[in-house]
Scaffold this motif. Structure first.
Motif, PDB file in Angstrom:
ATOM      1  N   MET A 196       0.879  -1.162   0.000  1.00  0.00           N
ATOM      2  CA  MET A 196       0.000   0.000   0.000  1.00  0.00           C
ATOM      3  C   MET A 196       0.918   1.214   0.000  1.00  0.00           C
ATOM      4  N   ILE A 197       0.850   2.021  -1.040  1.00  0.00           N
ATOM      5  CA  ILE A 197       1.754   3.151  -1.230  1.00  0.00           C
ATOM      6  C   ILE A 197       1.078   4.416  -0.711  1.00  0.00           C
ATOM      7  N   LEU A 198       1.739   5.050   0.279  1.00  0.00           N
ATOM      8  CA  LEU A 198       1.179   6.209   0.956  1.00  0.00           C
ATOM      9  C   LEU A 198       2.178   7.370   0.903  1.00  0.00           C
ATOM     10  N   PRO A 199       2.225   8.100  -0.220  1.00  0.00           N
ATOM     11  CA  PRO A 199       3.177   9.207  -0.311  1.00  0.00           C
ATOM     12  C   PRO A 199       2.923  10.267   0.756  1.00  0.00           C
ATOM     13  N   ILE A 200       4.014  10.767   1.301  1.00  0.00           N
ATOM     14  CA  ILE A 200       3.946  11.920   2.203  1.00  0.00           C
ATOM     15  C   ILE A 200       4.205  13.182   1.380  1.00  0.00           C
ATOM     16  N   THR A 201       5.215  13.098   0.515  1.00  0.00           N
ATOM     17  CA  THR A 201       5.511  14.188  -0.416  1.00  0.00           C
ATOM     18  C   THR A 201       4.633  13.998  -1.650  1.00  0.00           C
ATOM     19  N   GLU A 202       3.915  15.044  -2.040  1.00  0.00           N
ATOM     20  CA  GLU A 202       3.095  14.941  -3.248  1.00  0.00           C
ATOM     21  C   GLU A 202       3.985  14.572  -4.428  1.00  0.00           C
ATOM     22  N   GLY A 203       3.588  13.542  -5.160  1.00  0.00           N
ATOM     23  CA  GLY A 203       4.345  13.099  -6.323  1.00  0.00           C
ATOM     24  C   GLY A 203       5.401  12.049  -6.027  1.00  0.00           C
ATOM     25  N   ALA A 204       5.585  11.688  -4.746  1.00  0.00           N
ATOM     26  CA  ALA A 204       6.540  10.623  -4.426  1.00  0.00           C
ATOM     27  C   ALA A 204       6.039   9.313  -5.021  1.00  0.00           C
ATOM     28  N   LEU A 205       6.987   8.511  -5.504  1.00  0.00           N
ATOM     29  CA  LEU A 205       6.663   7.235  -6.138  1.00  0.00           C
ATOM     30  C   LEU A 205       7.368   6.100  -5.424  1.00  0.00           C
ATOM     31  N   PHE A 206       6.722   4.941  -5.406  1.00  0.00           N
ATOM     32  CA  PHE A 206       7.332   3.711  -4.900  1.00  0.00           C
ATOM     33  C   PHE A 206       7.480   2.767  -6.080  1.00  0.00           C
ATOM     34  N   ASP A 207       8.707   2.402  -6.375  1.00  0.00           N
ATOM     35  CA  ASP A 207       8.991   1.544  -7.531  1.00  0.00           C
ATOM     36  C   ASP A 207       8.285   2.071  -8.784  1.00  0.00           C
ATOM     37  N   GLY A 208       8.266   3.403  -8.908  1.00  0.00           N
ATOM     38  CA  GLY A 208       7.676   4.049 -10.078  1.00  0.00           C
ATOM     39  C   GLY A 208       6.170   4.186 -10.034  1.00  0.00           C
ATOM     40  N   LYS A 209       5.526   3.775  -8.923  1.00  0.00           N
ATOM     41  CA  LYS A 209       4.064   3.810  -8.839  1.00  0.00           C
ATOM     42  C   LYS A 209       3.609   4.876  -7.842  1.00  0.00           C
ATOM     43  N   PRO A 210       2.486   5.546  -8.147  1.00  0.00           N
ATOM     44  CA  PRO A 210       1.953   6.565  -7.243  1.00  0.00           C
ATOM     45  C   PRO A 210       1.092   5.954  -6.130  1.00  0.00           C
ATOM     46  N   ARG A 211       0.482   6.811  -5.361  1.00  0.00           N
ATOM     47  CA  ARG A 211      -0.422   6.423  -4.266  1.00  0.00           C
ATOM     48  C   ARG A 211      -1.373   5.321  -4.745  1.00  0.00           C
ATOM     49  N   GLY A 212      -1.451   4.242  -3.978  1.00  0.00           N
ATOM     50  CA  GLY A 212      -2.327   3.129  -4.343  1.00  0.00           C
ATOM     51  C   GLY A 212      -1.717   1.800  -3.970  1.00  0.00           C
ATOM     52  N   TRP A 213      -1.854   0.819  -4.850  1.00  0.00           N
ATOM     53  CA  TRP A 213      -1.480  -0.562  -4.562  1.00  0.00           C
ATOM     54  C   TRP A 213      -0.430  -1.079  -5.549  1.00  0.00           C
ATOM     55  N   CYS A 214       0.390  -1.981  -5.054  1.00  0.00           N
ATOM     56  CA  CYS A 214       1.383  -2.662  -5.882  1.00  0.00           C
ATOM     57  C   CYS A 214       1.528  -4.076  -5.318  1.00  0.00           C
ATOM     58  N   VAL A 215       1.313  -5.073  -6.141  1.00  0.00           N
ATOM     59  CA  VAL A 215       1.395  -6.465  -5.689  1.00  0.00           C
ATOM     60  C   VAL A 215       2.517  -7.168  -6.442  1.00  0.00           C
ATOM     61  N   TYR A 216       3.409  -7.783  -5.676  1.00  0.00           N
ATOM     62  CA  TYR A 216       4.495  -8.579  -6.242  1.00  0.00           C
ATOM     63  C   TYR A 216       4.177 -10.055  -6.028  1.00  0.00           C
ATOM     64  N   PRO A 217       4.233 -10.871  -7.085  1.00  0.00           N
ATOM     65  CA  PRO A 217       3.882 -12.292  -6.972  1.00  0.00           C
ATOM     66  C   PRO A 217       4.961 -13.090  -6.235  1.00  0.00           C
ATOM     67  N   PRO A 218       4.637 -14.319  -5.850  1.00  0.00           N
ATOM     68  CA  PRO A 218       5.626 -15.184  -5.213  1.00  0.00           C
ATOM     69  C   PRO A 218       6.895 -15.285  -6.064  1.00  0.00           C
ATOM     70  N   GLU A 219       8.024 -15.329  -5.367  1.00  0.00           N
ATOM     71  CA  GLU A 219       9.369 -15.450  -5.936  1.00  0.00           C
ATOM     72  C   GLU A 219       9.855 -14.200  -6.662  1.00  0.00           C
ATOM     73  N   SER A 220       9.100 -13.106  -6.605  1.00  0.00           N
ATOM     74  CA  SER A 220       9.584 -11.853  -7.190  1.00  0.00           C
ATOM     75  C   SER A 220      10.639 -11.263  -6.260  1.00  0.00           C
ATOM     76  N   GLN A 221      11.380 -10.308  -6.790  1.00  0.00           N
ATOM     77  CA  GLN A 221      12.408  -9.650  -5.989  1.00  0.00           C
ATOM     78  C   GLN A 221      12.620  -8.236  -6.495  1.00  0.00           C
ATOM     79  N   HIS A 222      13.107  -7.362  -5.600  1.00  0.00           N
ATOM     80  CA  HIS A 222      13.360  -5.972  -5.981  1.00  0.00           C
ATOM     81  C   HIS A 222      14.157  -5.266  -4.893  1.00  0.00           C
ATOM     82  N   ARG A 223      14.573  -4.045  -5.199  1.00  0.00           N
ATOM     83  CA  ARG A 223      15.097  -3.091  -4.225  1.00  0.00           C
ATOM     84  C   ARG A 223      13.997  -2.054  -4.077  1.00  0.00           C
ATOM     85  N   PRO A 224      13.292  -2.030  -2.961  1.00  0.00           N
ATOM     86  CA  PRO A 224      12.196  -1.063  -2.804  1.00  0.00           C
ATOM     87  C   PRO A 224      12.741   0.360  -2.906  1.00  0.00           C
TER      88      PRO A 224
END
Length: 154
Positions: free
Chosen positions: A104-132
Motif C-alpha cells: 500500500m503506497i502512501l506518499p507523504i511528499t506529493e508526487g513521491a513514487l514507490f517503484d515508479g508507482k503513485p499512491r495506491g497498490w502494488c502487488v508482487y507475486p511469489p518469488e519476485s524480488q526488488h530493491r524497494p
C-alpha cells in the motif's frame, strides 16, 4: 490508536487479501475495492502517520529509512504480517518475496513514487524480488507478507 486497534482497522483488508492468490488480479481487486480516497485507505494512511508520530511504528532505522514489523502473522490476520517503512529518496535493501508482497503506497511528499508507482497498490507475486525504491520525496509503504516471509538477499 494502539497495535490492537490498528490490527482491527486492517481486518477488512487482511480478510480480503488472505484467501486470494498474490498476483496482478489481487492488485486490480484492491484498486477497485479500496482505492486511494476510499474510507479504509484514508483511515489506514492517517493511522500510520499517527502511529509514527506516537513512536510505535517505524521505530527502527534512521532518517531516510525507518521501518518495523507492526503485526506478526497470525490466524487473526489470515497469516499475513504487516510491516511499514518510511523511505525518503532511497533504494532499500534487495529482497525476495517467497510468497509475494502486497504494498500500500502512501506518499507523504506529493508526487513521491514507490517503484515508479503513485499512491495506491502494488502487488508482487511469489518469488519476485526488488530493491524497494522511493523517488521524488518521502513515502510510507505498508506491506503485507504471507506468513511474514521475506528473504533479504544482498
Amino acid at each position: 490508536m494502539n497495535v490492537e486497534q490498528f490490527q482491527q482497522l486492517l481486518k477488512p483488508l487482511t480478510d480480503m487479501v488472505a484467501p486470494m492468490p498474490v498476483d496482478k488480479e489481487l492488485e486490480k481487486s484492491l484498486e477497485m475495492t479500496y482505492p486511494p480516497g476510499s474510507e479504509l485507505f484514508e483511515s489506514i494512511d492517517k493511522a500510520c502517520n499517527e502511529a509514527i508520530a506516537a513512536g510505535w511504528m517505524c521505530a527502527q532505522g534512521s532518517e531516510g529509512r525507518r521501518f518495523g514489523r507492526v503485526i506478526e502473522p497470525s490466524d487473526e490476520t489470515g497469516r499475513l504480517s504487516v510491516d511499514v517503512v518510511d523511505l525518503i529518496d532511497i533504494a532499500g535493501p534487495h529482497h525476495r518475496h517467497p510468497l509475494g508482497e502486497i504494498c500500500m503506497i502512501l506518499p507523504i511528499t506529493e508526487g513521491a513514487l514507490f517503484d515508479g508507482k503513485p499512491r495506491g497498490w502494488c502487488v508482487y507475486p511469489p518469488e519476485s524480488q526488488h530493491r524497494p525504491t522511493v523517488t521524488n520525496g518521502q513515502a510510507l509503504i505498508l506491506y503485507l507478507l504471507p506468513e511474514g516471509e521475506i528473504d533479504f538477499t544482498r
